[in-house]
Design an enzyme around this catalytic site. Structure first.
Site, PDB file in Angstrom:
ATOM      1  N   TYR A  54       1.251  -1.057   0.139  1.00  0.00           N
ATOM      2  CA  TYR A  54       0.105   0.632  -0.555  1.00  0.00           C
ATOM      3  C   TYR A  54       1.063   0.930   0.273  1.00  0.00           C
ATOM      4  CZ  TYR A  54      -3.201  -2.640   1.199  1.00  0.00           C
ATOM      5  OH  TYR A  54      -4.873  -4.213   1.463  1.00  0.00           O
ATOM      6  N   GLN A 293     -16.875  10.047   7.383  1.00  0.00           N
ATOM      7  CA  GLN A 293     -16.964   8.664   6.906  1.00  0.00           C
ATOM      8  C   GLN A 293     -16.671   7.545   7.772  1.00  0.00           C
ATOM      9  OE1 GLN A 293     -14.633   8.544   3.499  1.00  0.00           O
ATOM     10  NE2 GLN A 293     -16.148   6.623   2.039  1.00  0.00           N
TER      11      GLN A 293
END
Length: 332
Positions: A54, A293
């Site tokens: 990542y 979120q």
């Protein structure tokens, strides 16, 4: 927060966990990462997922710095890494004993921890014997650098081969698999792995529960809006949903939204809760670029109880594009 065992292991993971793919080191940097991890921790999330691939390791650097700055108690959270894509040189990729070992040491440094709770083989490696990888993972476990090892996007045959090798050689078998699982991606979790949940007690840490944001409904009026599909470097994702098959999924998403509306819940809450209805899902990995979120996604937990067999039948009828039939989760 609800907690579930990771397969047959004694490890308890929060039903929702926080992942870092696409976000940490790309959209989320240190200050935001600190806020997000602290918020997740306060909400009861105890598993933070990462990988060497990542953002070329930067995701683990950001997460490690954030956790260290927050001073989270080590016995109250779990952290993972995954090994496969570590660089361009011959021994920086794959699942050789050398790369599995070097990648573990690098992840420990980046995450600033003494051991990894979970360590995944990010993909199968056709160039390395599975026995070599099993032995490398076992050695890391006996050294105290890894507690549980597992796989990601392996086939059931490959997983069972690893178990067979481990049994024959008195080595540690894999505990968990990290497959993609959502309303549009079901075959592995529901069919291919059916027998190995009870056979070897496989745990699952599922990723992309919202199909890269499509199951939020944000692309229902077109895919040229802000979101993961339009991030630099993810053009392949946009192309996939621009295809005929992708457009069919978006059309199904519109129909799913009507079911969610009738329930009085947001579509993404229904989609997340649907994943948790499967008892073979140990944890659902959430991806969030903003703290609000994350809070919103965790608020989907009560919706699990709202998904009655009748609602599950309606959902399945839309997704399978056929007359609805009961899901029969107990048979999985």
């Amino acid at each position: 927060m609800l907690y579930r065992r990771l397969g047959k292991s004694g490890l308890q993971l929060s039903a929702f966990s926080l992942g870092s793919w696409v976000t940490f080191g790309k959209q989320v940097h240190l200050d935001d990462a600190k806020n997000m991890i602290q918020t997740a921790f306060d909400l009861g999330i105890n598993f933070f997922d990462n990988a060497e691939g990542y953002e070329q390791g930067e995701s683990e650097v950001v997460m490690g710095n954030a956790i260290a700055a927050l001073g989270l108690p080590r016995d109250e959270f779990c952290v993972s890494s995954k090994v496969f894509w570590g660089g361009q040189k011959p021994n920086q990729i794959g699942l050789s004993a050398k790369h599995v070992t070097e990648a573990c040491h690098a992840a420990l440094r980046r995450l600033q921890v003494d051991y990894l709770d979970l360590y995944f083989c990010h993909r199968p490696d056709i160039d390395t014997p599975i026995e070599e990888t099993v032995r490398a993972m076992h050695n890391l476990i006996t050294q105290g650098k890894v507690l549980y090892w597992g796989t990601s996007e392996w086939t059931s045959q490959q997983i069972m081969e690893a178990h067979s090798i481990a049994r024959q050689n008195h080595l540690t078998p894999p505990t968990m698999e990290q497959p993609q699982y959502n309303l549009f991606e079901r075959q592995k979790v529901e069919d291919e792995f059916r027998d190995i949940y009870t056979g070897v007690g496989l745990g699952t840490t599922i990723w992309s529960p919202l199909a890269s944001g499509v199951l939020t409904g944000k692309y229902n009026k077109g895919i040229d809006v802000e979101g993961r599909l339009n991030l630099p470097g993810y053009e392949w994702l946009k192309e996939m949903y621009a295809s005929e098959e992708g457009q069919l999924k978006i059309e199904k998403t519109r129909k799913l939204a009507t079911i969610a509306d009738d329930l009085g819940v947001p579509l993404h809450h229904m989609s997340l809760a649907w994943c948790l209805k499967n008892p073979n899902v140990s944890t659902v990995i959430l991806g969030a670029s903003k703290t609000e979120q994350l809070k919103d996604n965790v608020a989907a937990l009560p919706v699990v109880e709202m998904l009655t067999p009748e609602i599950m039948e309606l959902i399945d009828g839309v997704v399978q594009n056929r007359p609805a039939e009961p899901m029969r989760w107990a048979d999985l």
